[in-house]
Design a protein around this motif. Structure first.
Motif, PDB file in Angstrom:
ATOM      1  N   LEU A   1       0.765  -1.335  -0.073  1.00  0.00           N
ATOM      2  CA  LEU A   1      -0.028   0.000   0.162  1.00  0.00           C
ATOM      3  C   LEU A   1       0.780   1.348  -0.016  1.00  0.00           C
ATOM      4  O   LEU A   1       1.916   1.267   0.431  1.00  0.00           O
ATOM      5  CB  LEU A   1      -0.811   0.095   1.281  1.00  0.00           C
ATOM      6  CG  LEU A   1      -1.719  -1.284   1.460  1.00  0.00           C
ATOM      7  CD1 LEU A   1      -2.564  -1.290   3.018  1.00  0.00           C
ATOM      8  CD2 LEU A   1      -2.955  -1.476   0.282  1.00  0.00           C
ATOM      9  N   GLY A   2       0.474   2.092  -0.485  1.00  0.00           N
ATOM     10  CA  GLY A   2       1.312   3.678  -0.594  1.00  0.00           C
ATOM     11  C   GLY A   2       0.227   4.594  -1.110  1.00  0.00           C
ATOM     12  O   GLY A   2      -0.797   4.415  -1.659  1.00  0.00           O
ATOM     13  N   MET A   3       0.952   6.037  -0.816  1.00  0.00           N
ATOM     14  CA  MET A   3      -0.119   7.187  -1.272  1.00  0.00           C
ATOM     15  C   MET A   3       1.016   7.878  -2.025  1.00  0.00           C
ATOM     16  O   MET A   3       2.002   8.374  -1.669  1.00  0.00           O
ATOM     17  CB  MET A   3      -0.495   7.923   0.061  1.00  0.00           C
ATOM     18  CG  MET A   3      -0.991   9.105  -0.277  1.00  0.00           C
ATOM     19  SD  MET A   3      -2.828   9.060  -1.064  1.00  0.00           S
ATOM     20  CE  MET A   3      -3.457   8.365   0.306  1.00  0.00           C
TER      21      MET A   3
ATOM     22  N   ARG B   1      -3.867  -1.265  -8.130  1.00  0.00           N
ATOM     23  CA  ARG B   1      -5.125  -0.427  -8.037  1.00  0.00           C
ATOM     24  C   ARG B   1      -4.561   0.918  -7.885  1.00  0.00           C
ATOM     25  O   ARG B   1      -3.997   1.229  -7.001  1.00  0.00           O
ATOM     26  CB  ARG B   1      -5.820  -0.966  -6.927  1.00  0.00           C
ATOM     27  CG  ARG B   1      -6.264  -2.419  -6.852  1.00  0.00           C
ATOM     28  CD  ARG B   1      -7.019  -2.933  -5.630  1.00  0.00           C
ATOM     29  NE  ARG B   1      -7.123  -4.438  -5.692  1.00  0.00           N
ATOM     30  CZ  ARG B   1      -6.139  -5.285  -5.280  1.00  0.00           C
ATOM     31  NH1 ARG B   1      -4.938  -4.934  -4.676  1.00  0.00           N
ATOM     32  NH2 ARG B   1      -6.305  -6.473  -5.267  1.00  0.00           N
ATOM     33  N   ILE B   2      -5.073   1.980  -8.762  1.00  0.00           N
ATOM     34  CA  ILE B   2      -4.745   3.171  -8.650  1.00  0.00           C
ATOM     35  C   ILE B   2      -6.191   3.950  -8.629  1.00  0.00           C
ATOM     36  O   ILE B   2      -7.130   3.717  -9.233  1.00  0.00           O
ATOM     37  CB  ILE B   2      -4.013   3.745 -10.081  1.00  0.00           C
ATOM     38  CG1 ILE B   2      -2.562   2.884 -10.105  1.00  0.00           C
ATOM     39  CG2 ILE B   2      -3.711   5.225  -9.617  1.00  0.00           C
ATOM     40  CD1 ILE B   2      -1.887   3.164 -11.231  1.00  0.00           C
ATOM     41  N   SER B   3      -6.068   4.904  -7.699  1.00  0.00           N
ATOM     42  CA  SER B   3      -7.489   5.484  -7.451  1.00  0.00           C
ATOM     43  C   SER B   3      -8.177   6.088  -8.519  1.00  0.00           C
ATOM     44  O   SER B   3      -9.617   5.756  -8.759  1.00  0.00           O
ATOM     45  CB  SER B   3      -7.288   6.857  -6.535  1.00  0.00           C
ATOM     46  OG  SER B   3      -6.324   7.930  -7.138  1.00  0.00           O
ATOM     47  N   ASP B   4      -7.699   6.616  -9.721  1.00  0.00           N
ATOM     48  CA  ASP B   4      -8.272   7.162 -10.788  1.00  0.00           C
ATOM     49  C   ASP B   4      -8.205   6.274 -12.025  1.00  0.00           C
ATOM     50  O   ASP B   4      -8.663   6.728 -13.149  1.00  0.00           O
ATOM     51  CB  ASP B   4      -8.069   8.732 -11.051  1.00  0.00           C
ATOM     52  CG  ASP B   4      -8.539   9.608 -10.159  1.00  0.00           C
ATOM     53  OD1 ASP B   4      -9.629   9.352  -9.438  1.00  0.00           O
ATOM     54  OD2 ASP B   4      -8.047  10.519  -9.810  1.00  0.00           O
ATOM     55  N   GLN B   5      -7.688   5.604 -11.866  1.00  0.00           N
ATOM     56  CA  GLN B   5      -7.263   4.442 -12.992  1.00  0.00           C
ATOM     57  C   GLN B   5      -8.048   3.341 -13.019  1.00  0.00           C
ATOM     58  O   GLN B   5      -8.424   2.622 -11.725  1.00  0.00           O
ATOM     59  CB  GLN B   5      -6.031   4.157 -13.400  1.00  0.00           C
ATOM     60  CG  GLN B   5      -4.876   5.597 -13.403  1.00  0.00           C
ATOM     61  CD  GLN B   5      -4.981   6.179 -14.707  1.00  0.00           C
ATOM     62  OE1 GLN B   5      -5.406   5.312 -15.724  1.00  0.00           O
ATOM     63  NE2 GLN B   5      -4.781   7.327 -15.039  1.00  0.00           N
ATOM     64  N   LYS B   6      -8.450   2.447 -13.907  1.00  0.00           N
ATOM     65  CA  LYS B   6      -8.604   1.301 -13.905  1.00  0.00           C
ATOM     66  C   LYS B   6      -8.148   0.264 -13.372  1.00  0.00           C
ATOM     67  O   LYS B   6      -6.847   0.424 -13.640  1.00  0.00           O
ATOM     68  CB  LYS B   6      -9.307   0.799 -15.305  1.00  0.00           C
ATOM     69  CG  LYS B   6     -10.278   1.480 -15.822  1.00  0.00           C
ATOM     70  CD  LYS B   6     -11.805   1.350 -15.111  1.00  0.00           C
ATOM     71  CE  LYS B   6     -12.913   2.097 -15.652  1.00  0.00           C
ATOM     72  NZ  LYS B   6     -14.264   1.733 -15.097  1.00  0.00           N
ATOM     73  N   THR B   7      -8.430  -0.742 -12.565  1.00  0.00           N
ATOM     74  CA  THR B   7      -7.311  -1.715 -12.082  1.00  0.00           C
ATOM     75  C   THR B   7      -6.779  -2.544 -13.280  1.00  0.00           C
ATOM     76  O   THR B   7      -7.250  -3.005 -14.396  1.00  0.00           O
ATOM     77  CB  THR B   7      -8.467  -2.846 -11.421  1.00  0.00           C
ATOM     78  OG1 THR B   7      -8.819  -2.073 -10.265  1.00  0.00           O
ATOM     79  CG2 THR B   7      -7.289  -3.771 -10.952  1.00  0.00           C
ATOM     80  N   ILE B   8      -5.496  -2.882 -13.112  1.00  0.00           N
ATOM     81  CA  ILE B   8      -4.652  -3.638 -14.048  1.00  0.00           C
ATOM     82  C   ILE B   8      -4.491  -4.985 -13.284  1.00  0.00           C
ATOM     83  O   ILE B   8      -3.767  -5.043 -12.293  1.00  0.00           O
ATOM     84  CB  ILE B   8      -3.407  -2.882 -14.137  1.00  0.00           C
ATOM     85  CG1 ILE B   8      -3.422  -1.501 -14.797  1.00  0.00           C
ATOM     86  CG2 ILE B   8      -2.578  -3.910 -15.288  1.00  0.00           C
ATOM     87  CD1 ILE B   8      -2.211  -0.691 -14.952  1.00  0.00           C
TER      88      ILE B   8
ATOM     89  N   PRO C   1      -4.004   7.356  -3.750  1.00  0.00           N
ATOM     90  CA  PRO C   1      -3.791   5.985  -2.912  1.00  0.00           C
ATOM     91  C   PRO C   1      -3.684   4.793  -4.022  1.00  0.00           C
ATOM     92  O   PRO C   1      -4.454   4.959  -5.092  1.00  0.00           O
ATOM     93  CB  PRO C   1      -5.009   5.728  -2.161  1.00  0.00           C
ATOM     94  CG  PRO C   1      -6.083   6.700  -2.759  1.00  0.00           C
ATOM     95  CD  PRO C   1      -5.233   7.963  -3.549  1.00  0.00           C
ATOM     96  N   ILE C   2      -2.666   4.009  -3.584  1.00  0.00           N
ATOM     97  CA  ILE C   2      -2.250   2.894  -4.376  1.00  0.00           C
ATOM     98  C   ILE C   2      -2.226   1.659  -3.816  1.00  0.00           C
ATOM     99  O   ILE C   2      -1.770   1.393  -2.571  1.00  0.00           O
ATOM    100  CB  ILE C   2      -1.005   3.105  -5.168  1.00  0.00           C
ATOM    101  CG1 ILE C   2      -0.961   4.281  -5.868  1.00  0.00           C
ATOM    102  CG2 ILE C   2      -0.503   1.697  -5.921  1.00  0.00           C
ATOM    103  CD1 ILE C   2       0.245   4.512  -6.683  1.00  0.00           C
TER     104      ILE C   2
ATOM    105  N   ARG D   1      -8.086   5.069   0.009  1.00  0.00           N
ATOM    106  CA  ARG D   1      -7.496   6.040   0.904  1.00  0.00           C
ATOM    107  C   ARG D   1      -7.586   5.446   2.392  1.00  0.00           C
ATOM    108  O   ARG D   1      -6.687   5.346   3.130  1.00  0.00           O
ATOM    109  CB  ARG D   1      -8.084   7.383   0.993  1.00  0.00           C
ATOM    110  CG  ARG D   1      -7.191   8.580   1.788  1.00  0.00           C
ATOM    111  CD  ARG D   1      -8.195   9.712   1.785  1.00  0.00           C
ATOM    112  NE  ARG D   1      -8.153  10.268   0.271  1.00  0.00           N
ATOM    113  CZ  ARG D   1      -7.430  10.863  -0.274  1.00  0.00           C
ATOM    114  NH1 ARG D   1      -6.118  11.265   0.282  1.00  0.00           N
ATOM    115  NH2 ARG D   1      -7.430  11.118  -1.580  1.00  0.00           N
ATOM    116  N   ASP D   2      -8.780   4.942   2.703  1.00  0.00           N
ATOM    117  CA  ASP D   2      -8.883   4.341   4.052  1.00  0.00           C
ATOM    118  C   ASP D   2      -8.124   3.153   4.253  1.00  0.00           C
ATOM    119  O   ASP D   2      -7.302   2.957   5.469  1.00  0.00           O
ATOM    120  CB  ASP D   2     -10.337   3.860   4.267  1.00  0.00           C
ATOM    121  CG  ASP D   2     -10.700   3.288   5.612  1.00  0.00           C
ATOM    122  OD1 ASP D   2     -10.779   3.788   6.582  1.00  0.00           O
ATOM    123  OD2 ASP D   2     -11.069   2.074   5.346  1.00  0.00           O
TER     124      ASP D   2
END
Length: 954
Positions: free
Chosen positions: A263-265, A295-302, A271-272, A569-570
């Motif tokens: 996990l990371g920001m 998983r990226i907040s504003d991108q689709k999941t890869i 948030p990633i 983010r949570d």
């Protein structure tokens, strides 16, 4: 056999498109107009490398501006114009994919190009689109009205599509589907051969092929069979378009295994979350892969898989976690800085939250509004104030679903009160293919006489995304501009005819907001259904697909992205574990921005194993339905081949790999032949101006398909009366070759497949045209695909007599055959009566067969043997008998329907006789071969005994 040599093949491949800025000196000098490069202004202190990079990006944008006149074909052309090919360098001058779509975020999409597309195997279409930066990138909600209220917005400058009929009026900001919308087909076939040129903006209301609409999973990890062995024309047209069903990837491949969460920001990406697991594919060969979910907040999941042998140290099980994750991230998504990632805490709660985030886009429950529109009514207020139902409306409701009592109802309630009857006592509920639908019926919701707006009804129907407007005879055309709602995006208009009778029918039209993408199943021509199971399934499928399409619109996609961002983010803020103690390297990474000793970047090794997921190529595809070049991303998985449009990410083409029968390289690009010889033309883009991209694509096709490269054969004869020496079917399959004749000497064998004849694709020609072309030609150039290793012809459809070969549109699919047994029985009786009236000498020809046998004969006519330029013609005795017995007056009095059906029966019988003779000849040949083999076996046995006796004597 005279065929193209390997040198010609290599020369053709070098004509692939190149991305090479050094070949554009004129563009470089012409781009310095004093304006700053695209992407921002340049400071005076910028370095030379930064300047050249910005210039390159500016040139990229310049070269991507639409199509030139050379990109558009004349309607009569069968292949793209080759005038764009440079005569001096042998390379196509355009250095970027051409596209008919314009988008302001093209530069943003290019930043997400995967660095190693041939090592990253993507699990589903959405992951493939996300890896290439395709699709919508939400950047916040707009203040503009949406839904039906968008038509009344003063700022809306869209006047609608101008399409209307007696059910539906044209409306601003809405697109109407009335039943005459064409289908967008990428392949060259009889459907697209004579289509005229169409502008790009006219494709907005076109429908996709059903095979492309239902494309979703590219690598099946749930052991569920998703494909069929019939061609696309034989597949059911009424299909529920898939949602993001790749969301179950985490559940199937990670939950029950030892996996790792990071996990990371990120300051820019937000948030990633990254999941990684090692999976052993083949223990014998020690072949393993690493599955990852990014998983990226504003991108689709890869969702991707990387082979272990591509890493610098293949023994991944013995490596430390952080170096392994760093190297995998550089292969999959180097945009993410690994320094911001930390391992998550070990807790079942983390898996539970991640699973909810991944499976958020899956919907199985829907609430749909239904409004009654009586005679001379058209507005929302008039329909809400219809206090009571009508017999025709009740008939439609009972047909649509089950009338249930709300009090104590335990299934999906759709926001209705199931305790106190405050929302009415009854409603309509339906279950269809694991989906639940609760209908909000206007006449079943509470009616308030003193409230003209009927808020108790509108608070339910006005918040539904999909609304059915049921029109009785005499109702005025409906327009969404009469509705005030930000949520009602799709209106399905159903008008009843001959209500409450045995001949009741329903006309259908659909209106959707312009932000909602087109969805199937398409409204058929005429758009009139009878009250049957087919219409019931079609309507429920249309409702489900409509709501799923609304979720893909900008408003709801942005809302879903915001919810997903907050959930990530949570997760990042509350479930990140402590930093690992890595000594000096960790301290340097945290305070100095890097490690103490940074290794050179490792170039991944190519894999020798066949990856099951989709490997990807950037290609330029010719859209034959619009005669334009389209920039796409090609995904080739072990089971599926798909084409995703840039930059929308929409799947425009999909076919299983078993349907590929072959390919050929030419000056215009790579031709893929599938199903019944349909041709797909594409060209690969290369950054090195070489044919490496094309070579890798062909190697991938050789690994995942049963097709073969087509070879050219040239046949010449002295005069037109000479025999070519081979038999051919109407789809180009060679059924027989006369030994030591012209075709035999040229290398044509039984089971070969002709895909082109004198540069004309066989899929665009009828059998009569094939024979006519062979009759007048003294020299014919054939493009052949060799038979399989067992001698059988390569087929993309398991049915050798598929009606799609003849270009029949209205054919019965397996679903339609199962749903209409009564109609088939009546047809059988009619055929028997007409056959008995015509031929008294054969009264039991059809009556002795069962219903199933007769339908199989009609749907799959028997294989027949036709001779190309034969010196004899096979004629059926039944044809002579019919011609002799049927008088001219009787033939003239027969109507068109009876005569066409009679011709079809005669053709089927004639083909049966021809097939029987061919099989008898084949059986005789096999018997002769068997006798010869037995004799050879006996001779060998006697010789062995003689040698054995001689050896014993010595």
């Amino acid at each position: 056999m005279s065929s193209t040599t390997s040198s010609v093949r290599s020369a053709n491949r070098t004509r692939s498109l190149c991305h090479h800025l050094h070949h554009q000196p004129l563009l470089v000098s012409g781009s310095s107009t004093g304006s700053p490069p695209i992407g921002g202004s340049m400071d005076e202190g910028s370095s030379a490398s930064t300047s050249s990079s910005a210039t390159a990006r500016a040139l990229d944008m310049f070269n991507r501006r639409g199509n030139t006149a050379a990109d558009v074909l004349p309607p009569s052309a069968g292949v793209p114009n080759t005038s764009a090919v440079s005569s001096s360098s042998g390379v196509i001058s355009a250095d970027q994919p051409s596209s008919t779509n314009s988008d302001n975020d093209t530069e943003t999409f290019n930043e997400w190009r995967p660095p190693f597309p041939r090592l990253s195997a993507y699990q589903d279409c959405l992951s493939l689109a996300a890896a290439w930066g395709l699709g919508m990138h939400p950047n916040g909600l707009d203040d503009k009205p949406t839904g039906a209220s968008q038509a009344q917005s003063p700022s809306e400058d869209d006047s609608g599509d101008g399409k209307f009929n007696e059910l539906l009026a044209s409306c601003p900001a809405f697109r109407n589907e009335l039943g005459w919308e064409p289908t967008r087909r990428f392949a060259l076939s009889r459907h697209t051969f004579d289509m005229a040129h169409t502008d790009a903006h006219e494709c907005e209301t076109w429908m996709r092929e059903h095979s492309a609409s239902e494309a979703g999973i590219l690598e099946d990890v749930s052991n569920v069979y998703l494909g069929g062995r019939l061609c696309a024309a034989r597949q059911p047209k009424t299909v529920i378009e898939p949602q993001d069903i790749g969301s179950y990837y985490y559940r199937h491949c990670f939950i029950s295994k030892n996996h790792i969460e990071y996990l990371g920001m990120d300051d820019i990406l937000g948030p990633i979350s990254i999941s990684m697991v090692r999976e052993i594919v083949d223990r014998k060969e020690s072949y393993s892969i690493y599955r990852m979910i990014v998983r990226i907040s504003d991108q689709k999941t890869i969702r991707v898989a990387v082979p272990e042998e591509a890493l610098s140290t293949p023994e991944g099980s013995d490596r430390a976690t952080r170096p392994l994750m760093r190297e995998l991230l550089e292969i999959v998504c180097p945009k993410i800085s690994f320094g911001i990632l930390r391992p998550s805490i070990q807790s079942p709660r983390v898996e539970e939250l991640i699973m909810k985030i991944d499976e958020q886009p899956i919907y199985t429950r829907y609430k749909v509004g239904i409004m009654l529109c009586k005679n001379e009514q058209s507005t929302e207020e008039q329909m809400y104030n219809n206090e009571f139902s009508t017999p025709s409306f009740d008939e439609f409701l009972d047909f649509l679903g089950q009338r249930v009592t709300l009090k104590g109802f335990e299934a999906y309630k759709g926001g209705l009160d199931t305790r106190g009857d405050t929302t009415g006592t009854h409603s309509i509920y339906s279950e269809y293919q694991a989906h639940e639908i609760m209908f909000h019926v206007s006449t079943l919701l509470p009616f308030t006489p003193s409230n003209r707006q009927q808020l108790s009804r509108k608070r339910h129907i006005g918040n539904d995304m999909v609304t059915i407007v049921f029109q009785e005879p005499g109702a005025l055309p409906f327009s969404p501009i009469t509705v005030r709602s930000h949520f009602q995006h799709v209106f399905i208009i159903v008008r009843v005819h001959n209500e409450c009778s045995e001949n009741v029918t329903y006309s259908v039209a659909v209106s959707r907001s312009k932000d909602v993408p087109a969805f199937g199943p398409p409204v058929p021509k005429g758009a009139c259904f009878s009250k049957c199971a087919e219409f019931h399934d079609w309507l429920l499928t249309k409702i489900i697909n409509a709501e799923n399409a609304v979720h893909r619109s900008k408003k709801f996609a942005t809302m879903a992205a915001r919810t997903r961002r907050e959930a990530l983010r949570d997760l990042v803020e509350n479930y990140v574990g402590p930093h690992q103690n890595e000594g000096a390297s960790k301290i340097a990474s945290r305070f100095l921005g890097g490690s103490v000793k940074r290794k050179e970047r490792h170039n991944p090794k190519p894999t020798n194993h066949v990856m099951r997921g989709a490997l990807s190529w950037l290609v330029d595809v010719h859209d034959y339905s619009t005669n334009q070049r389209i920039s796409c991303v090609l995904g080739v998985a072990q089971d599926w081949i798909v084409l995703l449009e840039r930059p929308s990410g929409t799947v425009l083409f999909s076919t299983p790999t078993h349907s590929i029968i072959g390919w050929a390289t030419s000056d215009t690009g790579l031709k893929l032949y599938y199903d019944h010889g349909d041709q797909l033309l594409l060209r690969c883009y290369s950054e090195t101006c070489t044919d490496s991209e094309l070579n890798e694509l062909i190697r991938r096709l050789e690994n995942v398909t049963k097709g073969d490269e087509a070879k050219e054969v040239v046949l010449r004869r002295l005069k037109t009366t000479d025999n070519w020496g081979f038999h051919v079917q109407d789809e180009g399959v060679v059924t027989d070759v006369e030994m030591y004749q012209l075709a035999w000497k040229a290398g044509i064998r039984q089971g070969s497949r002709i895909v082109e004849m004198d540069s004309m694709p066989i899929s665009t020609l009828s059998f009569d045209k094939i024979c006519d072309q062979l009759a007048v030609s003294e020299c014919v150039r054939l493009l052949m695909i060799s038979p399989s290793s067992d001698g059988s012809p390569r087929r993309g459809c398991e049915d050798p007599n598929c009606p799609a070969v003849k270009g029949i549109e209205q054919m019965l699919t397996p679903d339609a055959f199962a749903k209409q047994p009564i109609t088939f029985t009546a047809t059988k009786k009619t055929i028997e009566q007409r056959a008995n009236n015509i031929s008294n000498n054969r009264p039991n020809t059809l009556s002795s067969a069962s219903v199933h046998d007769n339908m199989c004969t009609l749907l799959n006519p028997p294989k027949y043997l036709n001779r190309a330029q034969s010196d004899e013609q096979l004629r059926s005795p039944l044809m002579d008998e019919l011609n002799r017995k049927a008088p001219l007056s009787a033939r003239e009095s027969t109507n068109e329907r009876e005569s066409s059906e009679l011709v079809r029966i005669q053709t089927h019988l004639e083909r049966t006789v021809q097939e029987k003779r061919a099989l008898e000849m084949l059986a005789q040949q096999l018997k002769k071969q068997l006798i010869q083999e037995r004799q050879s076996h006996d001779n060998t046995k006697r010789e062995m005994e003689r040698l054995k006796k001689m050896y014993e004597k010595k």
